[in-house]
Design a protein around this motif. Structure first.
Motif, PDB file in Angstrom:
ATOM      1  N   LEU A  49       0.836  -1.300   0.110  1.00 38.04           N
ATOM      2  CA  LEU A  49       0.046  -0.048  -0.035  1.00 38.04           C
ATOM      3  C   LEU A  49       0.778   1.161  -0.067  1.00 38.04           C
ATOM      4  O   LEU A  49       2.041   1.206   0.312  1.00 38.04           O
ATOM      5  N   PRO A  50       0.482   2.565  -0.307  1.00 38.88           N
ATOM      6  CA  PRO A  50       0.935   3.572  -0.314  1.00 38.88           C
ATOM      7  C   PRO A  50       1.790   3.900   1.028  1.00 38.88           C
ATOM      8  O   PRO A  50       2.782   4.646   0.884  1.00 38.88           O
ATOM      9  N   SER A  51       1.295   3.609   1.965  1.00 40.07           N
ATOM     10  CA  SER A  51       2.005   3.612   3.297  1.00 40.07           C
ATOM     11  C   SER A  51       3.135   2.786   3.662  1.00 40.07           C
ATOM     12  O   SER A  51       3.987   3.090   4.470  1.00 40.07           O
ATOM     13  N   GLY A  52       3.226   1.813   2.780  1.00 42.72           N
ATOM     14  CA  GLY A  52       4.275   0.719   2.919  1.00 42.72           C
ATOM     15  C   GLY A  52       3.764  -0.642   3.720  1.00 42.72           C
ATOM     16  O   GLY A  52       4.476  -1.418   3.867  1.00 42.72           O
ATOM     17  N   LEU A  53       2.346  -0.649   4.098  1.00 42.07           N
ATOM     18  CA  LEU A  53       1.889  -1.769   4.591  1.00 42.07           C
ATOM     19  C   LEU A  53       1.833  -2.809   3.562  1.00 42.07           C
ATOM     20  O   LEU A  53       1.468  -2.400   2.304  1.00 42.07           O
ATOM     21  N   ILE A  54       1.948  -4.113   3.927  1.00 46.04           N
ATOM     22  CA  ILE A  54       1.875  -4.986   2.993  1.00 46.04           C
ATOM     23  C   ILE A  54       0.926  -5.953   3.430  1.00 46.04           C
ATOM     24  O   ILE A  54       0.851  -6.385   4.650  1.00 46.04           O
ATOM     25  N   ARG A  55      -0.409  -6.187   2.560  1.00 49.35           N
ATOM     26  CA  ARG A  55      -1.502  -6.924   3.023  1.00 49.35           C
ATOM     27  C   ARG A  55      -1.795  -7.981   1.887  1.00 49.35           C
ATOM     28  O   ARG A  55      -1.552  -7.790   0.642  1.00 49.35           O
ATOM     29  N   GLN A  56      -2.469  -9.100   2.196  1.00 49.06           N
ATOM     30  CA  GLN A  56      -2.724 -10.199   1.177  1.00 49.06           C
ATOM     31  C   GLN A  56      -4.144 -10.157   0.843  1.00 49.06           C
ATOM     32  O   GLN A  56      -4.811  -9.792   1.658  1.00 49.06           O
ATOM     33  N   TYR A  57      -4.619 -10.187  -0.366  1.00 43.79           N
ATOM     34  CA  TYR A  57      -5.753 -10.245  -0.934  1.00 43.79           C
ATOM     35  C   TYR A  57      -6.070 -11.552  -1.971  1.00 43.79           C
ATOM     36  O   TYR A  57      -5.171 -11.668  -2.767  1.00 43.79           O
ATOM     37  N   SER A  58      -7.171 -12.014  -1.938  1.00 48.17           N
ATOM     38  CA  SER A  58      -7.286 -13.169  -2.715  1.00 48.17           C
ATOM     39  C   SER A  58      -7.801 -12.713  -4.109  1.00 48.17           C
ATOM     40  O   SER A  58      -8.611 -11.613  -4.108  1.00 48.17           O
ATOM     41  N   LEU A  59      -7.589 -13.386  -5.120  1.00 44.90           N
ATOM     42  CA  LEU A  59      -7.993 -12.865  -6.229  1.00 44.90           C
ATOM     43  C   LEU A  59      -9.327 -13.682  -6.714  1.00 44.90           C
ATOM     44  O   LEU A  59      -9.573 -14.792  -6.400  1.00 44.90           O
ATOM     45  N   CYS A  60     -10.321 -12.726  -6.944  1.00 41.03           N
ATOM     46  CA  CYS A  60     -11.617 -13.234  -7.040  1.00 41.03           C
ATOM     47  C   CYS A  60     -12.249 -12.931  -8.422  1.00 41.03           C
ATOM     48  O   CYS A  60     -13.547 -13.285  -8.529  1.00 41.03           O
ATOM     49  N   GLY A  61     -11.411 -12.895  -9.445  1.00 40.46           N
ATOM     50  CA  GLY A  61     -12.031 -12.626 -10.771  1.00 40.46           C
ATOM     51  C   GLY A  61     -11.834 -14.044 -11.544  1.00 40.46           C
ATOM     52  O   GLY A  61     -12.144 -15.048 -10.843  1.00 40.46           O
ATOM     53  N   ASP A  62     -11.841 -13.789 -12.956  1.00 43.08           N
ATOM     54  CA  ASP A  62     -11.934 -15.058 -13.722  1.00 43.08           C
ATOM     55  C   ASP A  62     -10.262 -15.285 -13.943  1.00 43.08           C
ATOM     56  O   ASP A  62      -9.664 -14.438 -14.995  1.00 43.08           O
ATOM     57  N   PRO A  63      -9.698 -16.552 -13.774  1.00 43.31           N
ATOM     58  CA  PRO A  63      -8.342 -16.700 -13.953  1.00 43.31           C
ATOM     59  C   PRO A  63      -8.078 -16.866 -15.743  1.00 43.31           C
ATOM     60  O   PRO A  63      -6.915 -16.428 -16.164  1.00 43.31           O
ATOM     61  N   ARG A  64      -9.021 -16.961 -16.369  1.00 42.02           N
ATOM     62  CA  ARG A  64      -8.766 -16.913 -17.842  1.00 42.02           C
ATOM     63  C   ARG A  64      -8.683 -15.589 -18.420  1.00 42.02           C
ATOM     64  O   ARG A  64      -8.261 -15.253 -19.550  1.00 42.02           O
ATOM     65  N   ASP A  65      -9.133 -14.504 -17.603  1.00 40.51           N
ATOM     66  CA  ASP A  65      -8.889 -13.364 -18.034  1.00 40.51           C
ATOM     67  C   ASP A  65      -7.717 -12.456 -17.499  1.00 40.51           C
ATOM     68  O   ASP A  65      -7.802 -12.131 -16.230  1.00 40.51           O
ATOM     69  N   ARG A  66      -6.577 -12.752 -18.328  1.00 42.99           N
ATOM     70  CA  ARG A  66      -5.355 -12.112 -17.766  1.00 42.99           C
ATOM     71  C   ARG A  66      -4.869 -10.656 -17.719  1.00 42.99           C
ATOM     72  O   ARG A  66      -4.082 -10.072 -17.509  1.00 42.99           O
ATOM     73  N   SER A  67      -6.110  -9.993 -18.272  1.00 45.01           N
ATOM     74  CA  SER A  67      -6.073  -8.480 -18.532  1.00 45.01           C
ATOM     75  C   SER A  67      -6.069  -7.796 -17.394  1.00 45.01           C
ATOM     76  O   SER A  67      -5.719  -6.425 -17.306  1.00 45.01           O
ATOM     77  N   ARG A  68      -6.817  -8.552 -16.396  1.00 41.54           N
ATOM     78  CA  ARG A  68      -6.979  -7.686 -14.866  1.00 41.54           C
ATOM     79  C   ARG A  68      -6.761  -8.911 -13.813  1.00 41.54           C
ATOM     80  O   ARG A  68      -7.345  -9.908 -14.074  1.00 41.54           O
ATOM     81  N   TYR A  69      -6.657  -8.223 -12.857  1.00 44.77           N
ATOM     82  CA  TYR A  69      -6.875  -8.771 -11.445  1.00 44.77           C
ATOM     83  C   TYR A  69      -7.966  -8.081 -10.724  1.00 44.77           C
ATOM     84  O   TYR A  69      -8.219  -6.995 -10.727  1.00 44.77           O
ATOM     85  N   ARG A  70      -8.807  -8.938 -10.020  1.00 45.30           N
ATOM     86  CA  ARG A  70      -9.755  -8.364  -9.155  1.00 45.30           C
ATOM     87  C   ARG A  70      -9.475  -8.911  -7.574  1.00 45.30           C
ATOM     88  O   ARG A  70      -9.272 -10.116  -7.084  1.00 45.30           O
ATOM     89  N   ILE A  71      -9.842  -7.983  -6.735  1.00 48.03           N
ATOM     90  CA  ILE A  71      -9.761  -8.129  -5.327  1.00 48.03           C
ATOM     91  C   ILE A  71     -10.783  -7.396  -4.566  1.00 48.03           C
ATOM     92  O   ILE A  71     -11.252  -6.444  -5.001  1.00 48.03           O
ATOM     93  N   GLY A  72     -11.461  -7.898  -3.415  1.00 45.47           N
ATOM     94  CA  GLY A  72     -12.254  -7.480  -2.537  1.00 45.47           C
ATOM     95  C   GLY A  72     -11.678  -7.262  -1.264  1.00 45.47           C
ATOM     96  O   GLY A  72     -11.297  -8.120  -0.508  1.00 45.47           O
ATOM     97  N   VAL A  73     -11.721  -5.986  -0.577  1.00 44.13           N
ATOM     98  CA  VAL A  73     -11.427  -5.638   0.532  1.00 44.13           C
ATOM     99  C   VAL A  73     -12.521  -5.208   1.491  1.00 44.13           C
ATOM    100  O   VAL A  73     -13.214  -4.227   1.345  1.00 44.13           O
ATOM    101  N   LEU A  74     -12.715  -5.867   2.690  1.00 42.90           N
ATOM    102  CA  LEU A  74     -13.613  -5.526   3.894  1.00 42.90           C
ATOM    103  C   LEU A  74     -13.127  -4.500   4.476  1.00 42.90           C
ATOM    104  O   LEU A  74     -11.941  -4.740   5.006  1.00 42.90           O
ATOM    105  N   ARG A  75     -13.928  -3.549   4.642  1.00 43.06           N
ATOM    106  CA  ARG A  75     -13.180  -2.619   5.708  1.00 43.06           C
ATOM    107  C   ARG A  75     -13.193  -3.101   7.065  1.00 43.06           C
ATOM    108  O   ARG A  75     -14.433  -3.317   7.671  1.00 43.06           O
ATOM    109  N   GLU A  76     -12.321  -3.122   7.875  1.00 47.36           N
ATOM    110  CA  GLU A  76     -12.275  -3.896   9.260  1.00 47.36           C
ATOM    111  C   GLU A  76     -11.980  -2.624  10.378  1.00 47.36           C
ATOM    112  O   GLU A  76     -10.783  -2.433  10.324  1.00 47.36           O
ATOM    113  N   PRO A  77     -12.920  -2.118  10.757  1.00 49.96           N
ATOM    114  CA  PRO A  77     -12.656  -1.043  11.891  1.00 49.96           C
ATOM    115  C   PRO A  77     -11.447  -1.294  12.948  1.00 49.96           C
ATOM    116  O   PRO A  77     -10.910  -0.460  13.442  1.00 49.96           O
ATOM    117  N   HIS A  78     -11.427  -2.836  13.380  1.00 49.90           N
ATOM    118  CA  HIS A  78     -10.611  -2.967  14.543  1.00 49.90           C
ATOM    119  C   HIS A  78      -9.381  -3.743  13.709  1.00 49.90           C
ATOM    120  O   HIS A  78      -8.734  -4.827  14.563  1.00 49.90           O
TER     121      HIS A  78
END
Length: 327
Positions: A49-78
């Motif tokens: 991330l811009p701050s330098g934090l490293i976070r892991q996110y699962s790819l949730c798109g279509d593996p056959r579409d190599r033009s893009r990666y999709r990730i979904g990020v839940l906002r976790e207040p805590h």
């Protein structure tokens, strides 16, 4: 097995879209329009991330579409700050550094699948469902997907489109908790169960699979440290001082009982990547060239632990007086 070094690359944040209440989806593309590396269902990427934090996110798109990666990020207040940064930073049009994809939640061949997802745990499950549903010789399968409410449950339209009635959505505010007994009892031989979600769900599924299914049928992915994990309990090596030799760096360091291997190694290799520092994300996985590691992670299989040629240095220690690492 030698743990492969993952390639890092820049990606452009092409789009941000609300997938559900509290879940922000990002579409990542190559800045020059090239195809992105291949991946398979269950894979994830490390995002710097811009701050330098490293976070892991699962790819949730279509593996056959190599033009893009999709990730979904839940906002976790805590949470630990990564999701809050993504949700509060205008990222569209900016460049991020990613590493991977890598996969410790791979889809195995099976005659029958049961997919169980809780909340944002649907992200690694979604491409699995997509692949199994698209197979010409599609095995039987079902998806049980729970969430706090329908408004918080992402990718509903995609799921319904490809499920042909095999997906059951359980919003807790209307229907209560998913019926795991019904989903997991009496499964046919050769069934595989895939589950991702909150720790309570994972433990409940583990309990039932331990009683009803053969070893190896259950596949889990955690987004946090287990409440009781291999890190629990003390054994020889936890309270011992040992030496870590960094073969490529050309130095030897002493690891006392009150410090992690990672914290000591950072003195010589300041930029070594890490994220969770609790043994569940795999970012700091490191090849062991000599010595016997004491594993404290929740990622490695029993076979990988027995082989002893890779370890998570954020929580792992040493059974021997010296470890030689490929760093």
């Amino acid at each position: 097995m030698s743990h492969p070094r993952q390639q890092s690359r820049d990606v452009l944040v092409h789009q941000a879209v609300w997938e559900a209440e509290g879940v922000l989806g990002l579409v990542l593309v190559d800045p020059h329009g090239k195809d992105l590396p291949e991946w398979e269902p269950g894979a994830h990427i490390d995002v710097t991330l811009p701050s330098g934090l490293i976070r892991q996110y699962s790819l949730c798109g279509d593996p056959r579409d190599r033009s893009r990666y999709r990730i979904g990020v839940l906002r976790e207040p805590h949470g630990r700050g990564g999701s809050a940064e993504i949700h509060s930073t205008p990222l569209v049009g900016t460049t991020l550094r990613i590493t991977g994809p890598r996969n410790r939640f791979a889809l195995v061949d099976a005659d029958h699948y049961v997919f169980i997802a809780g909340g944002v745990g649907i992200t690694p499950i979604l491409p699995m469902v997509r692949e199994v549903a698209a197979r010409e010789d599609s095995p039987t399968w079902s998806l049980l997907y729970g969430g706090r409410s329908l408004a918080t449950m992402a990718y509903q339209d995609e799921i319904q489109e490809m499920s042909r009635g095999r997906a059951t959505l359980i919003p807790e505010d209307r229907l209560g908790l998913p019926d795991l007994d019904e989903a997991l009892q009496g499964l046919p031989a050769g069934a595989a169960v895939y589950c991702c979600g909150p720790e309570g769900l994972l433990r409940a599924v583990e309990d039932r699979c331990d009683r009803w299914l053969p070893e190896g049928a259950l596949h889990l992915e955690r987004f946090g440290a287990a409440e009781e994990s291999p890190a629990a309990g003390e054994e020889a090596g936890d309270t011992e001082t040992f030496v870590v030799e960094l073969r490529r760096t050309g130095c030897s360091l002493t690891v006392p009982p009150d410090r992690s291997v990672l914290s000591v190694v950072r003195e010589a290799v300041p930029g070594i990547p890490s994220s969770c520092e609790e043994g569940y994300c795999g970012t700091c996985e490191t090849t062991v060239l000599e010595g016997t590691p004491l594993h404290r992670d929740t990622l490695l299989t029993d076979e990988e632990r027995e082989a002893g040629d890779t370890m998570m240095i954020c929580v792992g220690r040493s059974r021997s007086g010296k470890l030689v690492l490929d760093l």
